[in-house]
Design a protein around this motif. Structure first.
Motif, PDB file in Angstrom:
ATOM      1  N   ASP A 341       0.765  -1.007   0.025  1.00 18.10           N
ATOM      2  CA  ASP A 341       0.071  -0.167   0.117  1.00 18.10           C
ATOM      3  C   ASP A 341       0.997   1.220   0.087  1.00 18.10           C
ATOM      4  O   ASP A 341       0.377   2.270   0.543  1.00 18.10           O
ATOM      5  CB  ASP A 341      -1.055  -0.024   1.146  1.00 18.10           C
ATOM      6  CG  ASP A 341      -0.351   0.044   2.634  1.00 18.10           C
ATOM      7  OD1 ASP A 341       0.897  -0.144   2.411  1.00 18.10           O
ATOM      8  OD2 ASP A 341      -0.880  -0.060   3.494  1.00 18.10           O
ATOM      9  N   SER A 346       2.127   4.122  -5.695  1.00 13.44           N
ATOM     10  CA  SER A 346       0.766   4.089  -6.345  1.00 13.44           C
ATOM     11  C   SER A 346       0.608   5.220  -7.159  1.00 13.44           C
ATOM     12  O   SER A 346       0.148   5.044  -8.097  1.00 13.44           O
ATOM     13  CB  SER A 346      -0.244   3.956  -5.083  1.00 13.44           C
ATOM     14  OG  SER A 346      -0.075   2.792  -4.572  1.00 13.44           O
ATOM     15  N   LYS A 347       0.936   6.553  -6.582  1.00 16.82           N
ATOM     16  CA  LYS A 347       0.810   7.541  -7.363  1.00 16.82           C
ATOM     17  C   LYS A 347       1.614   7.664  -8.492  1.00 16.82           C
ATOM     18  O   LYS A 347       1.357   7.884  -9.650  1.00 16.82           O
ATOM     19  CB  LYS A 347       1.251   8.995  -6.397  1.00 16.82           C
ATOM     20  CG  LYS A 347       0.280   9.071  -5.247  1.00 16.82           C
ATOM     21  CD  LYS A 347      -1.181   9.125  -5.572  1.00 16.82           C
ATOM     22  CE  LYS A 347      -1.571  10.381  -6.523  1.00 16.82           C
ATOM     23  NZ  LYS A 347      -2.997  10.523  -6.765  1.00 16.82           N
ATOM     24  N   ASP A 350       0.036   5.376 -11.130  1.00 13.67           N
ATOM     25  CA  ASP A 350      -1.066   6.281 -11.963  1.00 13.67           C
ATOM     26  C   ASP A 350      -0.495   7.171 -12.927  1.00 13.67           C
ATOM     27  O   ASP A 350      -1.034   7.465 -14.031  1.00 13.67           O
ATOM     28  CB  ASP A 350      -1.968   6.847 -11.066  1.00 13.67           C
ATOM     29  CG  ASP A 350      -2.903   5.801 -10.266  1.00 13.67           C
ATOM     30  OD1 ASP A 350      -3.219   4.666 -10.916  1.00 13.67           O
ATOM     31  OD2 ASP A 350      -3.403   6.100  -9.259  1.00 13.67           O
ATOM     32  N   ASN A 353       1.052   5.277 -15.871  1.00 10.11           N
ATOM     33  CA  ASN A 353      -0.342   4.878 -16.427  1.00 10.11           C
ATOM     34  C   ASN A 353      -0.923   5.946 -17.209  1.00 10.11           C
ATOM     35  O   ASN A 353      -1.379   5.496 -18.629  1.00 10.11           O
ATOM     36  CB  ASN A 353      -1.225   4.202 -15.512  1.00 10.11           C
ATOM     37  CG  ASN A 353      -2.540   3.773 -16.199  1.00 10.11           C
ATOM     38  OD1 ASN A 353      -3.503   4.465 -16.492  1.00 10.11           O
ATOM     39  ND2 ASN A 353      -2.465   2.417 -16.760  1.00 10.11           N
ATOM     40  N   PRO A 360       1.193  -0.530 -15.732  1.00  7.44           N
ATOM     41  CA  PRO A 360       0.122  -0.705 -14.642  1.00  7.44           C
ATOM     42  C   PRO A 360      -0.225   0.340 -13.993  1.00  7.44           C
ATOM     43  O   PRO A 360       0.518   1.242 -13.368  1.00  7.44           O
ATOM     44  CB  PRO A 360       1.066  -1.860 -13.807  1.00  7.44           C
ATOM     45  CG  PRO A 360       2.034  -2.241 -14.608  1.00  7.44           C
ATOM     46  CD  PRO A 360       2.641  -1.366 -15.541  1.00  7.44           C
ATOM     47  N   SER A 361      -1.632   0.494 -13.333  1.00  8.80           N
ATOM     48  CA  SER A 361      -1.885   1.392 -12.727  1.00  8.80           C
ATOM     49  C   SER A 361      -1.854   1.162 -11.309  1.00  8.80           C
ATOM     50  O   SER A 361      -1.404   0.133 -10.868  1.00  8.80           O
ATOM     51  CB  SER A 361      -3.816   1.689 -12.912  1.00  8.80           C
ATOM     52  OG  SER A 361      -4.283   0.731 -12.449  1.00  8.80           O
ATOM     53  N   SER A 362      -2.321   2.191 -10.338  1.00  8.83           N
ATOM     54  CA  SER A 362      -1.908   1.667  -8.910  1.00  8.83           C
ATOM     55  C   SER A 362      -2.975   0.464  -8.442  1.00  8.83           C
ATOM     56  O   SER A 362      -2.669  -0.167  -7.495  1.00  8.83           O
ATOM     57  CB  SER A 362      -2.651   2.913  -8.107  1.00  8.83           C
ATOM     58  OG  SER A 362      -3.977   3.315  -8.465  1.00  8.83           O
ATOM     59  N   GLN A 363      -3.994   0.173  -9.184  1.00 16.29           N
ATOM     60  CA  GLN A 363      -5.014  -0.796  -8.941  1.00 16.29           C
ATOM     61  C   GLN A 363      -4.283  -2.146  -9.488  1.00 16.29           C
ATOM     62  O   GLN A 363      -4.862  -3.101  -8.918  1.00 16.29           O
ATOM     63  CB  GLN A 363      -6.179  -0.635  -9.817  1.00 16.29           C
ATOM     64  CG  GLN A 363      -7.057   0.607  -9.473  1.00 16.29           C
ATOM     65  CD  GLN A 363      -7.394   0.686  -7.998  1.00 16.29           C
ATOM     66  OE1 GLN A 363      -7.864  -0.420  -7.367  1.00 16.29           O
ATOM     67  NE2 GLN A 363      -7.210   1.716  -7.267  1.00 16.29           N
ATOM     68  N   GLU A 364      -3.115  -2.229 -10.300  1.00 13.67           N
ATOM     69  CA  GLU A 364      -2.570  -3.230 -10.696  1.00 13.67           C
ATOM     70  C   GLU A 364      -1.100  -3.539 -10.191  1.00 13.67           C
ATOM     71  O   GLU A 364      -0.508  -4.710 -10.282  1.00 13.67           O
ATOM     72  CB  GLU A 364      -2.368  -3.306 -12.266  1.00 13.67           C
ATOM     73  CG  GLU A 364      -3.921  -2.945 -12.788  1.00 13.67           C
ATOM     74  CD  GLU A 364      -3.737  -2.580 -14.346  1.00 13.67           C
ATOM     75  OE1 GLU A 364      -4.540  -3.247 -15.152  1.00 13.67           O
ATOM     76  OE2 GLU A 364      -3.151  -1.564 -14.755  1.00 13.67           O
ATOM     77  N   GLU A 367      -0.313  -6.251  -7.967  1.00 12.11           N
ATOM     78  CA  GLU A 367      -0.544  -7.787  -8.152  1.00 12.11           C
ATOM     79  C   GLU A 367       0.679  -8.528  -8.686  1.00 12.11           C
ATOM     80  O   GLU A 367       1.478  -8.169  -9.464  1.00 12.11           O
ATOM     81  CB  GLU A 367      -1.632  -7.567  -9.487  1.00 12.11           C
ATOM     82  CG  GLU A 367      -2.996  -6.877  -9.055  1.00 12.11           C
ATOM     83  CD  GLU A 367      -3.914  -6.877 -10.419  1.00 12.11           C
ATOM     84  OE1 GLU A 367      -3.367  -7.280 -11.334  1.00 12.11           O
ATOM     85  OE2 GLU A 367      -4.931  -6.277 -10.200  1.00 12.11           O
TER      86      GLU A 367
END
Length: 496
Positions: A341, A346-347, A350, A353, A360-364, A367
């Protein structure tokens, strides 16, 4: 005085709270904790082709531009003095050399042109080679269709080509060549002047597509990651420490190539270093063909940020994949303790992306091993993949792999003019100058000397092991006969 001190603390806390409103209290940063105080470079639509090329970084910090001019740009200016030498050399050693069939096959098998080898033949390919049975052999193609967008200068000729090959053991054997301008197929088993000329058109197309279609995909899409990482990641973040040794020189170099009026892509008559066969409009269209892809042509998919080792046939592909594996292990070790996290990653994901296709975005990004692969792809590309292309192209005999041709594309009955007339001394001077200035690598900072400012002793040990594994791989590849570039010459960033 005490009240002033308390007021100052409150102001700083207010600034931190605004910058870090979504972060953990453990990771409070002020503006000065970021490179360029978070006012650094950022990607934007390309001024020349806003919808056809990857985003560009045109607002380059002054200190980076000065650094580039000091170590790289100044060399370009000094090298211009060699123009008369290369012109005289072109007069003494005129024209092109003969390319034997086995040499022609070697170039398609073992050079960076092997990137064009694919078993994905589409309907148009089979229309061109309709005399050959689809199921007879294990067929492959080298499709240089992108060349069709070039608008040749007066007296110079260009043609798209397709070369049909089949696999025999570990080697790809040439069966036939299709020349698009004359819609003529030359079978390799039927020697003639037309076939000899067709081979030159294939190699010319290979040179054009290598330098202006596929190789730019190792340059310009990665500029966005360079700029975003500098501006959005705190300087003491582990990801910044991992990436930052591979940033230097890149953004001013790319801006010069894409936007300077003196760029070889402008192809002005007076430029002694501009060797291409056409003007700037068609040349920039080649970049678009590489980035956007060619609709319906399986050999030219649109650019997508890869999370895998490069898929290239033959020894060139083996070389690249072996290096990719070493980078992957290194990145995995360094990022092993990153939290799933992590706000800054994450930023960063994004932002990337938004500007890099399929990043890969923050959602990916957290993974599986997507973060490791995303970072590996960046480090591997701006060092080994990029530098090796330049080194390999640089050692090609330019009198066998022309960028200009002064005879029209052949028909079956065509008689080839003397090889000494296929290119002239000015063509050769321009090609030699471009090779010296841009194509052949001139390494300023080396990958093997990259300095990672890791604080954790465990991470410093991982970096030491990484460099030792690079040395071991370099020795191993030499023994196996698949070394394409000496490790000591591989650059730490895109700097040529």
């Amino acid at each position: 005085m005490k009240n002033q001190g308390k007021f100052s603390v409150r102001v700083k806390d207010k600034i931190r709270s605004q910058i870090n409103s979504a972060t953990s209290p453990k990771h409070l940063y002020s503006q000065k904790d970021f490179m360029y105080e978070r006012k650094g470079p950022w990607p934007q639509p390309s001024p020349v082709h806003p919808w056809g090329e990857s985003p560009a970084v045109i607002h380059v910090p002054l200190r980076e531009t000065l650094d580039w001019w000091l170590f790289i740009g100044s060399r370009y200016v000094a090298t211009l003095a060699l123009s008369p030498y290369y012109f005289i050399k072109g007069l003494i050693f005129p024209g092109l050399k003969k390319v034997e069939n086995n040499e022609f096959e070697d170039l398609l098998n073992y050079s960076m042109m092997s990137k064009f080898l694919t078993d994905k033949l589409d309907e148009e390919d089979w229309q061109c080679f309709s005399d050959y049975n689809k199921d007879e052999k294990d067929w492959f193609i080298v499709d240089l269709d992108a060349v069709r967008v070039v608008k040749p200068l007066k007296g110079i000729h260009v043609s798209a080509t397709k070369t049909l090959l089949y696999k025999e053991g570990e080697r790809f054997k040439v069966q036939a060549i299709y020349v698009q301008k004359t819609e003529t197929v030359f079978d390799i088993s039927n020697p003639c002047d037309g076939l000899e000329l067709a081979k030159y058109f294939v190699l010319q197309g290979g040179a054009l597509c290598a330098t202006l279609v596929v190789h730019p995909l190792l340059h310009f899409p990665f500029d966005s990651i360079n700029a975003i990482s500098k501006t959005s990641l705190p300087k003491d973040h582990i990801l910044f420490r991992l990436l930052s040794p591979h940033f230097r020189f890149t953004l001013p170099l790319e801006n010069a190539v894409l936007n300077y009026k003196s760029s070889l892509l402008q192809e002005k008559w007076w430029m002694t270093y501009a060797p291409y066969p056409g003007g700037p409009e068609g040349l920039r269209d080649l970049l678009v063909e590489g980035y956007k892809g060619i609709k319906g042509n399986l050999s030219y998919p649109p650019f997508s940020y890869s999370l895998k080792s490069p898929s290239v046939k033959g020894k060139y592909g083996i070389y690249l994949s072996r290096y990719y594996e070493v980078f992957y292990k290194f990145v995995k070790g360094i990022l092993a303790d990153v939290s799933v996290d992590d706000f800054w990653i994450s930023k960063w994901a994004d932002y990337c992306n938004q500007h890099v296709n399929d990043f890969p975005s923050s959602q990916e990004i957290f993974e599986d091993d997507k973060l490791i692969r995303a970072v590996t792809t960046y480090l591997f590309t701006v060092t080994v993949a990029h530098a090796t292309d330049h080194y390999n192209y640089g050692i090609l005999d330019k009198r066998k792999v022309p960028l200009r041709l002064r005879q029209a594309p052949p028909y079956k009955e065509t008689k080839m003019i003397k090889r000494s007339k296929l290119v002239n001394a000015i063509d050769q001077m321009k090609y030699s100058m471009a090779d010296n200035l841009f194509f052949s690598p001139t390494t300023v900072t080396k990958l093997i000397n990259a300095r990672y400012k890791f604080k954790d002793p465990k991470q410093r040990k991982i970096a030491e092991n990484f460099k030792q594994e690079l040395r071991n791989l370099d020795k191993s590849l030499k023994l196996e006969g698949i070394e394409y570039m000496p490790l000591k010459k591989i650059s730490a960033s895109i700097q040529f």
